[in-house]
Design a protein around this motif. Structure first.
Motif, mmCIF file in Angstrom:
data_model
loop_
_atom_site.group_PDB
_atom_site.id
_atom_site.type_symbol
_atom_site.label_atom_id
_atom_site.label_comp_id
_atom_site.label_asym_id
_atom_site.label_seq_id
_atom_site.Cartn_x
_atom_site.Cartn_y
_atom_site.Cartn_z
ATOM 1 N N GLU A 26 0.824 -1.209 0.000
ATOM 2 C CA GLU A 26 0.000 0.000 0.000
ATOM 3 C C GLU A 26 0.857 1.258 0.000
ATOM 4 O O GLU A 26 0.453 2.296 -0.535
ATOM 5 N N GLN A 27 2.041 1.159 0.589
ATOM 6 C CA GLN A 27 2.948 2.300 0.610
ATOM 7 C C GLN A 27 3.387 2.698 -0.792
ATOM 8 O O GLN A 27 3.732 3.852 -1.045
ATOM 9 N N VAL A 28 3.376 1.732 -1.701
ATOM 10 C CA VAL A 28 3.779 2.022 -3.087
ATOM 11 C C VAL A 28 2.561 2.081 -4.014
ATOM 12 O O VAL A 28 2.689 1.989 -5.244
ATOM 13 N N GLY A 29 1.371 2.197 -3.411
ATOM 14 C CA GLY A 29 0.172 2.408 -4.206
ATOM 15 C C GLY A 29 -0.517 1.162 -4.713
ATOM 16 O O GLY A 29 -1.412 1.247 -5.568
ATOM 17 N N VAL A 30 -0.119 -0.005 -4.214
ATOM 18 C CA VAL A 30 -0.775 -1.261 -4.620
ATOM 19 C C VAL A 30 -1.663 -1.716 -3.463
ATOM 20 O O VAL A 30 -1.169 -2.123 -2.421
ATOM 21 N N HIS A 31 -2.971 -1.641 -3.664
ATOM 22 C CA HIS A 31 -3.905 -1.940 -2.583
ATOM 23 C C HIS A 31 -4.376 -3.392 -2.631
ATOM 24 O O HIS A 31 -4.129 -4.110 -3.599
ATOM 25 N N LYS A 32 -5.077 -3.794 -1.583
ATOM 26 C CA LYS A 32 -5.496 -5.192 -1.447
ATOM 27 C C LYS A 32 -6.380 -5.637 -2.601
ATOM 28 O O LYS A 32 -6.273 -6.775 -3.052
ATOM 29 N N ARG A 33 -7.256 -4.757 -3.070
ATOM 30 C CA ARG A 33 -8.112 -5.166 -4.181
ATOM 31 C C ARG A 33 -7.291 -5.386 -5.450
ATOM 32 O O ARG A 33 -7.624 -6.244 -6.276
ATOM 33 N N ASP A 34 -6.178 -4.643 -5.621
ATOM 34 C CA ASP A 34 -5.295 -4.864 -6.767
ATOM 35 C C ASP A 34 -4.625 -6.237 -6.656
ATOM 36 O O ASP A 34 -4.495 -6.966 -7.647
ATOM 37 N N ILE A 97 -5.454 -20.715 -4.763
ATOM 38 C CA ILE A 97 -6.724 -20.510 -4.064
ATOM 39 C C ILE A 97 -6.474 -20.032 -2.638
ATOM 40 O O ILE A 97 -7.143 -19.114 -2.146
ATOM 41 N N ALA A 98 -5.501 -20.636 -1.966
ATOM 42 C CA ALA A 98 -5.174 -20.226 -0.600
ATOM 43 C C ALA A 98 -4.721 -18.773 -0.553
ATOM 44 O O ALA A 98 -5.053 -18.023 0.378
ATOM 45 N N ALA A 99 -3.966 -18.353 -1.567
ATOM 46 C CA ALA A 99 -3.494 -16.964 -1.632
ATOM 47 C C ALA A 99 -4.660 -15.996 -1.805
ATOM 48 O O ALA A 99 -4.666 -14.901 -1.232
ATOM 49 N N ILE A 100 -5.660 -16.408 -2.593
ATOM 50 C CA ILE A 100 -6.850 -15.579 -2.770
ATOM 51 C C ILE A 100 -7.587 -15.429 -1.441
ATOM 52 O O ILE A 100 -7.998 -14.328 -1.061
ATOM 53 N N GLU A 101 -7.761 -16.537 -0.732
ATOM 54 C CA GLU A 101 -8.476 -16.501 0.543
ATOM 55 C C GLU A 101 -7.773 -15.594 1.547
ATOM 56 O O GLU A 101 -8.434 -14.880 2.314
ATOM 57 N N ASP A 102 -6.459 -15.595 1.521
ATOM 58 C CA ASP A 102 -5.697 -14.770 2.455
ATOM 59 C C ASP A 102 -5.941 -13.282 2.213
ATOM 60 O O ASP A 102 -6.265 -12.532 3.136
ATOM 61 N N VAL A 103 -5.810 -12.862 0.974
ATOM 62 C CA VAL A 103 -5.992 -11.433 0.680
ATOM 63 C C VAL A 103 -7.461 -11.039 0.793
ATOM 64 O O VAL A 103 -7.777 -9.907 1.184
ATOM 65 N N ALA A 104 -8.373 -11.960 0.505
ATOM 66 C CA ALA A 104 -9.800 -11.658 0.641
ATOM 67 C C ALA A 104 -10.155 -11.376 2.095
ATOM 68 O O ALA A 104 -10.894 -10.425 2.392
ATOM 69 N N ASP A 105 -9.634 -12.196 3.000
ATOM 70 C CA ASP A 105 -9.890 -11.969 4.425
ATOM 71 C C ASP A 105 -9.419 -10.578 4.839
ATOM 72 O O ASP A 105 -10.126 -9.841 5.534
ATOM 73 N N ALA A 106 -8.204 -10.221 4.411
ATOM 74 C CA ALA A 106 -7.635 -8.921 4.773
ATOM 75 C C ALA A 106 -8.447 -7.781 4.152
ATOM 76 O O ALA A 106 -8.714 -6.765 4.804
ATOM 77 N N LEU A 107 -8.848 -7.948 2.906
ATOM 78 C CA LEU A 107 -9.605 -6.904 2.210
ATOM 79 C C LEU A 107 -10.960 -6.659 2.862
ATOM 80 O O LEU A 107 -11.344 -5.511 3.120
#
Length: 213
Positions: A26-34, A97-107
């Motif tokens: 996020e510090q470099v402008g890449v957010h969780k939804r990206d 799939i596991a990577a998607i679930e991880d970022v989805a939880d955070a988002l």
């Protein structure tokens, strides 16, 4: 008890590393939804690769069923290579799939928490509605991905059984015995590919919705 403590610490460390990663991005402008979009696209690519690999394994067994003389060791090596490549392809799908679930939880946690920051009731309601619809679309996509993931298991089981049987019975009679397995494998691969195509379509729909949210 020491093992349990180590497990808890490792999970906490992994979670902490992920949080630090998202914060750094996020510090470099890449957010969780990206990151979510990227990971969903990577999962779709992994499923496409798995489709191709399972089809390749089926072709190898088809060739084996038509075996009419030659080097049996080479036939075994070919099937074993296809099995190992199929395992790798399936593992890659699962990790994506596991990577998607991880970022989805955070988002979704972040999105929910930030609803309290609104001063405008209208904008807050709009954001809540988008969060609900995005979650619903995500769950539809994730369910489709897990269904496809589960359909890979019988394919791998059959490939493993054929590989083991051929390994310990390198003769023409053994190849003849495997012919009865071919129809079941063909059916299982077709089912897996169909479910992966559904998951890929759901991924495309989810990405389109997420970009509009």
């Amino acid at each position: 008890m020491p093992y349990l403590l180590a497990l808890v610490l490792s999970v906490s460390l992994l979670s902490g590393c992920q949080s630090a990663y998202y914060s750094a991005m996020e510090q470099v402008g890449v957010h969780k939804r990206d990151i979510m979009v990227d990971r969903v696209e990577e999962a779709s690519e992994a499923q496409q690769d798995a489709q191709q690999q399972f089809t390749s394994a089926l072709d190898a067994l088809k060739a084996l069923n038509q075996f009419d003389g030659g080097e049996l060791e080479a036939a075994y090596n070919s099937i074993n290579d296809q099995y190992e490549d199929s395992v790798d392809a399936a593992d890659k799908v699962s990790s994506r799939i596991a990577a998607i679930e991880d970022v989805a939880d955070a988002l979704f946690v972040e999105w929910q928490e930030e609803l309290d920051l609104y001063s405008s009731a209208k904008l807050k309601r709009d954001s809540q509605a988008k969060l609900r619809s995005t979650k619903a679309s995500y769950q539809t996509m994730l369910s489709a991905m897990h269904r496809a993931e589960q359909k890979m298991a019988p394919v791998l089981d059959t490939l493993r059984d054929n590989t083991l049987y051929l390994k310990h019975n390198l003769n023409a009679a053994a190849i003849g015995s495997l012919q009865s397995e071919f129809n079941d494998l063909q059916r299982d691969i077709q089912r897996a590919i169909k479910d992966m195509e559904t998951a890929i379509s759901e991924s495309e729909r989810f990405i389109a919705q997420l970009k509009k949210a």
